[in-house]
Design a protein around this motif. Structure first.
Motif, PDB file in Angstrom:
ATOM      1  N   LEU A 419      13.039 -49.757  -5.934  1.00 25.41           N
ATOM      2  CA  LEU A 419      13.105 -48.403  -6.508  1.00 25.41           C
ATOM      3  C   LEU A 419      14.429 -48.109  -7.222  1.00 25.41           C
ATOM      4  O   LEU A 419      14.549 -47.066  -7.866  1.00 25.41           O
ATOM      5  CB  LEU A 419      12.864 -47.317  -5.454  1.00 25.41           C
ATOM      6  N   GLU A 420      15.415 -48.993  -7.123  1.00 28.55           N
ATOM      7  CA  GLU A 420      16.703 -48.718  -7.769  1.00 28.55           C
ATOM      8  C   GLU A 420      16.582 -48.901  -9.281  1.00 28.55           C
ATOM      9  O   GLU A 420      16.190 -49.972  -9.753  1.00 28.55           O
ATOM     10  CB  GLU A 420      17.782 -49.662  -7.239  1.00 28.55           C
ATOM     11  N   VAL A 541       7.547 -42.444  -7.786  1.00 30.20           N
ATOM     12  CA  VAL A 541       8.722 -42.761  -8.600  1.00 30.20           C
ATOM     13  C   VAL A 541       8.322 -43.456  -9.891  1.00 30.20           C
ATOM     14  O   VAL A 541       8.843 -43.164 -10.973  1.00 30.20           O
ATOM     15  CB  VAL A 541       9.709 -43.634  -7.796  1.00 30.20           C
ATOM     16  N   LEU A 581      18.616 -45.363  -5.248  1.00 33.86           N
ATOM     17  CA  LEU A 581      17.782 -44.383  -5.943  1.00 33.86           C
ATOM     18  C   LEU A 581      18.281 -42.970  -5.689  1.00 33.86           C
ATOM     19  O   LEU A 581      18.284 -42.129  -6.601  1.00 33.86           O
ATOM     20  CB  LEU A 581      16.327 -44.523  -5.500  1.00 33.86           C
ATOM     21  N   HIS A 584      21.055 -42.084  -8.095  1.00 33.38           N
ATOM     22  CA  HIS A 584      20.534 -41.731  -9.421  1.00 33.38           C
ATOM     23  C   HIS A 584      19.877 -40.352  -9.400  1.00 33.38           C
ATOM     24  O   HIS A 584      20.068 -39.557 -10.330  1.00 33.38           O
ATOM     25  CB  HIS A 584      19.519 -42.780  -9.871  1.00 33.38           C
TER      26      HIS A 584
END
Length: 700
Positions: A419-420, A541, A581, A584
Motif C-alpha cells: 500500500l505504500e 486504496v 501509507l 502519505h
C-alpha cells in the motif's frame, strides 16, 4: 527402513569398502555429470530394483573455470523433486571435497542434510569407471550414495543459425586476431558452439543455414519482434511452443528500434519463451573503430561477442550489472567489473579497451554457477519466462554522451511496504567537461517516457494523471550539474501499476533534440500485506480517486468521489498509524487542512450557478496531521522523497506562520528539521541553504 537407508547400504556395498586415492589429478578431469550407480536399491519384500528414485550429481571442481561446486537433483516418484547446491573445498584429511548445502529448490525433505563429502575415484590411472561417492551428513542419520560418471557437459543444447538476405552471420572468431587481449590468452579459434562447450555447456549445431528473405521484415526491411517470431516458426526446424534445450539465432540486418540495437532475445510470445535471439549486423556493432589499426578485427570480435551474449540470455543469464534483479534464483550481487560475455564492453568502469585487455571469452563465476547448477526449470529454454528484455543496446546519449539519465529512490532500500505509494526521482546530469544547453522543463512533459515491467506481466507505460506542455526554456547545464523531477509512480491513467506484490523494473527514456537518452533500470520490490488490516484496506486504496488525491498532494473534496478518497485516507491514518501509507495520507490531508485555498461550489440546482469560496485553515485538524506526516523527517524523506518532502514542508510551514494557524515557531522548527535531514542525506548544499533561509524568514 527408508529409501535413503536402502540406497546407502546397497550402493556402499556395491562400491566396496576401499577405494584408490581421491587426490585431484591434473590430467584426469573429474568434473561432469554422474548418475546413480547400478544395481539400483531393491524394493523391500520384492528383491526387484527400485524405480522410485532418479538422481543426478554434478561435480564442478576442475577443468576450465571450475566454480568449486557440487550439486544434485533427486526425483522421487509420487514424492517430488529437489535441486541442492553446495560450494566445496578439498579436504586432505578426508581425501574428498567437503562443503555445506547453501541452496535448495523443491521438496527439501528429499535431501534433508546440511553437509556433503564427495570422494572421486576410478578412471585413469587407477583403472575402472570414474565414480563419485557422496556422504550426506548434518540433521538425519548420515547417508552415502555412489554415482557413476555419465558425461562431461553439465547441459546439452542444440542450436541453429539462419541469416537474413541483407545480413552477415559471424559464428566464429580467432582469439589472437586483435592485439588488445590478455597476454596469456591461448591462440584458439572459437566457434559459438565451442565457446559454450569448453565451459561445460555442450552446444551442438542441429541444422539451420537458411537464408531468410528480408521482405519478411516488411517493406521497410526493419525487424520487429513479431516478424522475427514469425520467421523463427517457419525457418527453425526445432520450433515448438514447449520447453526444450534448443536455441534459434537469426542474423538480421537492422531492428526497427534503430542503429543502436546490436542484438536481442526477442522470444516473449506464447508459453515457451527464451528460445530465439537475433544479432543485427547492420547496427552499431559493425561501425568502424576510428583510430584502431585493427578496426576490421575489432568489428568481427564485437559481432561474435554479441551473438554469444544474446545466446547467453536464452539461458536466462542477466546482464552483469543486473544480477540483483534475477528471479527464481539466488539473489546475486551486481558485477559491473566482470570480464564476461554478459557485461557491456563500453559500459566497463575502466573503459572498453580495459575490458578487452582482460576478457578471456568466458562468463563470471556466478554465471557459470547458474549455467551449470541452477534448477533446470530456470535455465532451460522455453521453461521459466525471461525476467526482463534481454538486449545488447548501445546506450545512446545526447551531445556525444554528455548527458546521463537516471532513476532513483531516496531511501536506503528499494523495498516498499504493501500500500505504500512509490515516489521516485528522475535526474538529468551533465557528465561532460563542457556546458550543455538543455530544456529546463525536459523532465516535466511528454518527452519523458517511463516503462514499468514485472516478471510474468506485460510491460506497461506509466501515464501520469497530468501532463504539462511547456515552451522550450533553454538552460545552460554546467559540467556536473543536474536537473531533477519527482515521479509518483504508483498510479496514473493506467491505474495502479505497482499494486501487486513482486519485483518490478522501471526504465526511463528522455527524447532530446540530440537523441534519446536511456536510463539504467530501477529495480524495486513491493512487499505483500503484513496484516489483515492492510488486506482489508487495499481495495479502497487502489481506486482512481485515491490515486489522484495522493498524486496531487491532497484534495479539498466537495465532490462525492474526492470526499470518499479523503475518507479512505483518514481511515488509513487511524487503522495503519505506523505505515508509510499513513505518512502519505497525513501529508495529503494535512496540506489541505493547513493551507488556505478556494473551492468551486454550486449553491442551487442550476448547474450554471457556481462560485468560488475561500477555505480557511483548520488548526484542530491540521496540526495533528502535520505532526503525523513530518514529525519523523527521516521516515518522511524515505517515503515522500526529497523533492516532494521539501515542497510540502515549505508550503505547510508558510501556512503555519501565517495568520490562519499563527505558529511561526513551529514553522521554523519544521523547516530547520527538514534542512538538517536533507543535509545528513547528502542533498545539494544549495537546497539545504535555501530551506534554512526559509526557516529564518518564517521565524521572523
Amino acid at each position: 527402513m527408508s529409501i535413503d537407508d536402502i540406497e546407502g547400504t546397497t550402493e556402499a556395498a556395491a562400491a566396496g569398502d576401499t577405494e584408490p586415492s581421491a587426490i585431484p589429478i591434473p590430467f584426469q578431469r573429474r568434473s561432469g555429470v554422474y548418475g546413480l550407480e547400478l544395481p539400483r536399491p531393491t524394493v523391500p519384500g520384492t528383491g526387484g530394483p527400485s524405480l522410485l528414485v532418479l538422481e543426478e550429481l554434478r561435480v564442478d571442481v576442475d577443468g576450465l573455470m571450475p566454480t568449486m561446486t557440487v550439486s544434485g537433483t533427486r526425483t522421487q516418484l509420487f514424492g517430488g523433486q529437489v535441486t541442492w547446491i553446495a560450494r566445496v573445498a578439498w579436504d586432505a584429511a578426508q581425501q574428498g571435497y567437503t562443503g555445506t548445502i547453501f541452496y535448495r529448490d523443491g521438496k527439501t525433505s528429499l535431501v534433508p542434510h546440511t553437509d556433503v563429502l564427495v570422494k572421486l575415484f576410478g578412471g585413469f590411472p587407477f583403472g575402472g569407471q570414474r565414480r563419485a561417492r557422496v556422504t550426506f551428513t548434518g540433521g538425519p542419520a548420515a547417508v552415502t550414495r555412489t554415482f557413476v560418471f555419465r558425461r562431461t557437459a553439465f547441459r546439452e543444447v542444440g542450436i541453429e543459425y539462419d541469416c537474413a538476405s541483407d545480413a552477415t552471420a559471424v559464428t566464429d572468431y580467432r582469439l589472437h586476431a586483435h592485439p588488445n587481449r590478455p597476454a596469456d590468452l591461448p591462440d584458439t579459434h572459437l566457434t559459438i558452439e565451442s565457446a559454450f562447450t569448453r565451459l561445460g555447456i555442450a552446444v551442438t549445431k542441429t541444422g539451420g543455414d537458411d537464408v531468410v528473405p528480408v521482405i519478411k521484415a516488411g517493406s521497410d526491411g526493419l525487424w520487429t519482434d513479431i516478424e522475427m517470431h514469425d520467421a523463427m516458426q517457419v525457418h527453425w526446424s526445432k520450433w515448438a511452443d514447449a520447453p526444450q534445450w534448443q536455441v534459434w539465432t537469426l542474423f538480421a540486418g537492422r531492428s526497427i528500434r534503430g542503429h543502436g540495437l546490436g542484438g536481442i532475445m526477442f522470444d516473449d510470445i506464447g508459453t515457451a519463451q527464451r528460445q530465439g535471439c537475433a544479432v543485427f549486423s547492420n547496427s552499431f556493432i559493425s561501425d568502424p573503430h576510428p583510430g584502431d589499426p585493427d578496426s576490421d578485427q575489432a568489428v568481427q570480435r564485437l559481432r561474435f561477442w554479441t551473438a554469444v551474449h544474446e545466446i547467453g540470455h536464452t539461458f536466462n543469464l542477466a546482464h552483469s550489472w543486473d544480477k540483483d534483479e534475477m528471479t527464481r534464483w539466488i539473489p546475486l550481487a551486481e558485477e559491473p567489473n566482470a570480464f564476461s560475455y554478459m557485461n557491456y564492453p563500453f559500459r566497463f568502469p575502466a573503459g572498453e579497451a580495459a575490458f578487452w585487455a582482460g576478457f578471456r571469452y568466458g562468463f563470471s563465476e556466478n554465471e557459470l554457477l547458474f549455467l551449470r547448477h541452477a534448477p533446470e526449470r530456470v535455465v532451460k529454454q522455453g521453461a521459466a519466462p525471461w525476467f526482463d528484455e534481454h538486449a545488447f543496446e548501445q546506450i545512446r546519449q545526447a551531445t556525444s554522451n554528455a548527458l546521463e539519465l537516471s532513476l532513483r529512490v531516496n531511501r536506503p532500500t528499494t523495498r516498499f511496504e504493501a500500500l505504500e505509494p512509490v515516489v521516485a526521482e528522475v535526474k538529468l546530469k551533465n557528465t561532460s567537461f563542457v556546458p550543455v544547453v538543455v530544456d529546463r522543463n525536459a523532465l516535466l512533459g511528454e518527452r519523458l517516457t517511463v516503462i514499468v515491467s514485472a516478471d510474468g506481466r506485460d510491460p506497461r507505460r506509466w501515464v501520469p494523471y497530468a501532463r504539462h506542455c511547456y515552451l522550450d526554456d533553454p538552460y545552460i547545464l554546467k559540467p556536473g550539474e543536474s536537473l531533477y523531477a519527482p515521479l509518483f509512480l504508483s498510479a496514473g491513467l493506467n491505474g495502479f501499476d505497482l499494486a501487486e506484490p513482486g519485483r518490478y523494473r522501471i526504465h526511463a527514456m528522455l527524447d532530446t533534440a540530440s537523441g534519446e537518452i536511456l536510463s539504467a533500470p530501477l529495480g524495486i520490490d513491493v512487499r505483500p500485506p503484513r496484516s489483515r488490516e492492510e488486506e482489508l484496506l487495499a481495495p479502497d486504496v487502489y481506486t482512481d480517486e485515491v490515486g489522484r488525491v495522493l498524486a496531487f498532494g491532497g484534495s479539498r473534496g466537495h465532490a462525492p468521489a474526492l470526499d470518499r478518497a479523503n475518507d479512505v485516507l483518514r481511515e488509513a491514518v487511524e487503522r495503519l498509524p505506523d505505515s508509510a501509507l499513513a505518512v502519505h495520507a497525513a501529508a495529503a490531508l494535512g496540506n489541505t487542512a493547513a493551507v488556505p485555498g478556494r473551492i468551486l461550489v454550486q449553491d442551487s440546482t442550476d448547474p450554471r450557478d457556481r462560485e468560488f469560496k475561500d477555505v480557511v485553515p483548520d488548526p484542530e485538524q491540521a496540526l495533528p496531521l502535520i505532526e503525523k506526516a513530518y514529525g519523523n523527517p527521516v521516515a518522511a524523506a524515505d517515503t515522500l522523497g526529497h523533492i516532494g518532502l521539501t515542497r510540502q514542508v515549505e508550503q505547510v510551514a508558510v501556512a503555519l506562520a501565517a495568520g490562519g494557524l499563527g505558529n511561526p515557531q513551529e514553522a521554523a522548527r519544521l523547516t530547520n528539521d527538514l534542512a538538517d535531514t536533507l543535509d545528513a542525506r547528502g542533498v545539494l548544499p544549495s537546497v539545504v541553504e535555501s530551506v534554512r533561509d526559509t526557516a529564518a524568514e518564517l521565524s521572523g
